[in-house]
Scaffold this motif. Structure first.
Motif, PDB file in Angstrom:
ATOM      1  N   PHE A 167      93.003  16.429 -31.789  1.00 53.27           N
ATOM      2  CA  PHE A 167      92.445  17.360 -30.806  1.00 53.27           C
ATOM      3  C   PHE A 167      92.138  16.648 -29.501  1.00 53.27           C
ATOM      4  CE2 PHE A 167      88.873  19.036 -28.486  1.00 53.27           C
ATOM      5  CZ  PHE A 167      89.231  20.349 -28.304  1.00 53.27           C
ATOM      6  N   SER A 168      91.509  15.497 -29.586  1.00 51.39           N
ATOM      7  CA  SER A 168      91.107  14.773 -28.375  1.00 51.39           C
ATOM      8  C   SER A 168      92.314  14.390 -27.529  1.00 51.39           C
ATOM      9  CB  SER A 168      90.295  13.522 -28.758  1.00 51.39           C
ATOM     10  OG  SER A 168      89.120  13.883 -29.457  1.00 51.39           O
ATOM     11  N   ARG A 169      93.408  14.058 -28.190  1.00 47.43           N
ATOM     12  CA  ARG A 169      94.629  13.736 -27.442  1.00 47.43           C
ATOM     13  C   ARG A 169      95.169  14.978 -26.734  1.00 47.43           C
ATOM     14  NH1 ARG A 169      97.782  11.707 -31.491  1.00 47.43           N
ATOM     15  NH2 ARG A 169      96.926   9.620 -31.114  1.00 47.43           N
ATOM     16  N   GLY A 170      95.186  16.100 -27.414  1.00 50.30           N
ATOM     17  CA  GLY A 170      95.731  17.321 -26.816  1.00 50.30           C
ATOM     18  C   GLY A 170      94.818  17.957 -25.797  1.00 50.30           C
ATOM     19  N   ALA A 171      93.517  17.710 -25.896  1.00 50.86           N
ATOM     20  CA  ALA A 171      92.545  18.355 -25.008  1.00 50.86           C
ATOM     21  C   ALA A 171      92.606  17.840 -23.586  1.00 50.86           C
ATOM     22  CB  ALA A 171      91.133  18.171 -25.567  1.00 50.86           C
ATOM     23  N   THR A 172      93.362  16.794 -23.335  1.00 54.90           N
ATOM     24  CA  THR A 172      93.506  16.277 -21.976  1.00 54.90           C
ATOM     25  C   THR A 172      94.512  17.070 -21.157  1.00 54.90           C
ATOM     26  OG1 THR A 172      95.245  14.719 -22.610  1.00 54.90           O
ATOM     27  CG2 THR A 172      92.959  13.956 -22.780  1.00 54.90           C
ATOM     28  N   ARG A 173      95.309  17.913 -21.827  1.00 51.26           N
ATOM     29  CA  ARG A 173      96.376  18.631 -21.143  1.00 51.26           C
ATOM     30  C   ARG A 173      95.884  20.002 -20.667  1.00 51.26           C
ATOM     31  NH1 ARG A 173     101.351  16.385 -22.010  1.00 51.26           N
ATOM     32  NH2 ARG A 173     101.773  17.478 -20.053  1.00 51.26           N
ATOM     33  N   ARG A 174      96.616  20.590 -19.708  1.00 55.56           N
ATOM     34  CA  ARG A 174      96.302  21.921 -19.191  1.00 55.56           C
ATOM     35  C   ARG A 174      97.610  22.674 -18.941  1.00 55.56           C
ATOM     36  NH1 ARG A 174      92.225  20.057 -20.615  1.00 55.56           N
ATOM     37  NH2 ARG A 174      90.166  20.043 -19.584  1.00 55.56           N
ATOM     38  N   THR A 175      97.526  24.000 -18.974  1.00 59.48           N
ATOM     39  CA  THR A 175      98.657  24.849 -18.646  1.00 59.48           C
ATOM     40  C   THR A 175      98.153  26.041 -17.853  1.00 59.48           C
ATOM     41  OG1 THR A 175     100.461  26.194 -19.576  1.00 59.48           O
ATOM     42  CG2 THR A 175      98.425  26.100 -20.840  1.00 59.48           C
TER      43      THR A 175
END
Length: 350
Positions: free
Chosen positions: A141-149
């Motif tokens: 989760f922490s790795r993916g939570a840095t991204r935005r769309t």
């Protein structure tokens, strides 16, 4: 699955019937040691269509919500978690489609599947009883939570995962930032009481957009007004009631000023509405929102426009849609997961 006395009841066509407990039998039927198959013909898996991150993530959500999962469900949770970590790249994006031949059919991206993956991971972080599941889910989760769309639905799903993480880790900075950004991407409720939705069209999983605004209102800093999310959800509830029963926006959507159709209605829409009402009831303490959950449960049990049950009690599978001619009897992953997640909410009254 046989209903037993003492279980929560919900109105169906003016009657009170017992809401059955969620069954995971069909979910297990759709799963193997790799993941969760997307499609079925009636109750039989169609392996040729392979797996998708969207459904595997939703599978992790519903299993993580179980207060006392069996060993079989914990094994499924580990399988789904392993699928999601395999789908994720080092930058936090996710692939979505894996063939039965175990080859990915797409490149990592930030579509709805990214948002749902974070929703599944966040729910596992918050609710799984297995510490090794919680720990690995938090890393992913922490790795993916840095991204935005820029896509509101993807951000809404991701934001719901962030809200789950914050329930266990209130100081998780990335989760708080993601939840705030998700609500901002959805946007504030409009000023026109006839159409307060922040967008000019209702499409799919609409309840998730209202739910993430409600969840974000609980942030200590930077959260939107709670009233924005509640006004969105109240309007969504009102426009989806027909003669006192739930009649959700169909798969083709409904544009402001356009013709409102009533078929084909999708179980995912009912489940998203139930989730949002359950969150509103928890945040506000207002039992009025439990009526929305009851209407969603009732939709599956037969209190819908066709008056037909939207599940198979023999298999535990959910039907794929409500058409003008009645239920689509295929029992794919998305509809089965929608059934399970909605029935889980019936425990609120047990």
């Amino acid at each position: 699955m046989t209903a037993t006395t003492g279980l929560p009841r919900t109105p169906t066509r003016g009657r009170w019937v017992t809401a059955p407990p969620p069954s995971f039998a069909h979910l297990a039927r759709l799963s193997d040691d790799t993941g969760l198959f997307e499609h079925a013909r009636h109750a039989i898996v169609r392996r040729e269509h392979g797996y998708c991150t969207d459904d595997v993530a939703r599978g992790l959500v519903v299993i993580s919500r179980e207060p006392e999962p069996s060993e079989e469900l914990l094994r499924l949770a580990e399988c789904y978690l392993a699928f999601l970590t395999h789908a994720q790249n080092a930058d936090g994006a996710f692939r979505n489609r894996l063939g039965h031949d175990r080859h990915w059919a797409d490149e990592p991206g930030l579509g709805d599947w990214w948002g749902r993956a974070l929703w599944g991971l966040g729910t596992a972080v918050a609710r799984s009883p297995a510490p090794w599941v919680r720990e690995e889910a938090l890393v992913a989760f922490s790795r993916g939570a840095t991204r935005r769309t820029k896509f509101p639905h993807a951000m809404a799903f991701a934001g719901l995962g962030a809200a789950e993480v914050l329930r266990r880790h209130p100081g998780h900075v990335a989760a708080a930032s993601l939840l705030s950004d998700a609500a901002s991407t959805v946007g504030p409720a409009g000023s026109d009481p006839r159409w307060p939705w922040p967008r000019q069209e209702l499409t799919y999983a609409n309840g998730a957009l209202a739910e993430v605004v409600i969840a974000a209102s609980q942030l200590r800093h930077g959260g939107p007004p709670l009233d924005d999310g509640l006004r969105m959800l109240a309007w969504l509830r009102d426009v989806q009631l027909r003669d006192g029963r739930l009649s959700v926006v169909p798969v083709r959507g409904w544009r402001h000023g356009g013709l409102r159709l009533h078929h084909d209605q999708q179980p995912i829409e009912v489940a998203a509405f139930a989730d949002a009402c359950a969150t509103a009831a928890t945040v506000t303490g207002d039992p009025e929102w439990d009526d929305g959950v009851r209407q969603a449960v009732g939709w599956f049990l037969g209190d819908n426009d066709f008056g037909a049950p939207m599940w198979d009690p023999e298999t535990g599978g959910g039907y794929d849609g409500l058409t003008a001619h009645g239920p689509n009897l295929n029992q794919g992953a998305e509809s089965t997961l929608a059934l399970i997640s909605t029935l889980q909410h019936a425990r609120r009254w047990s």
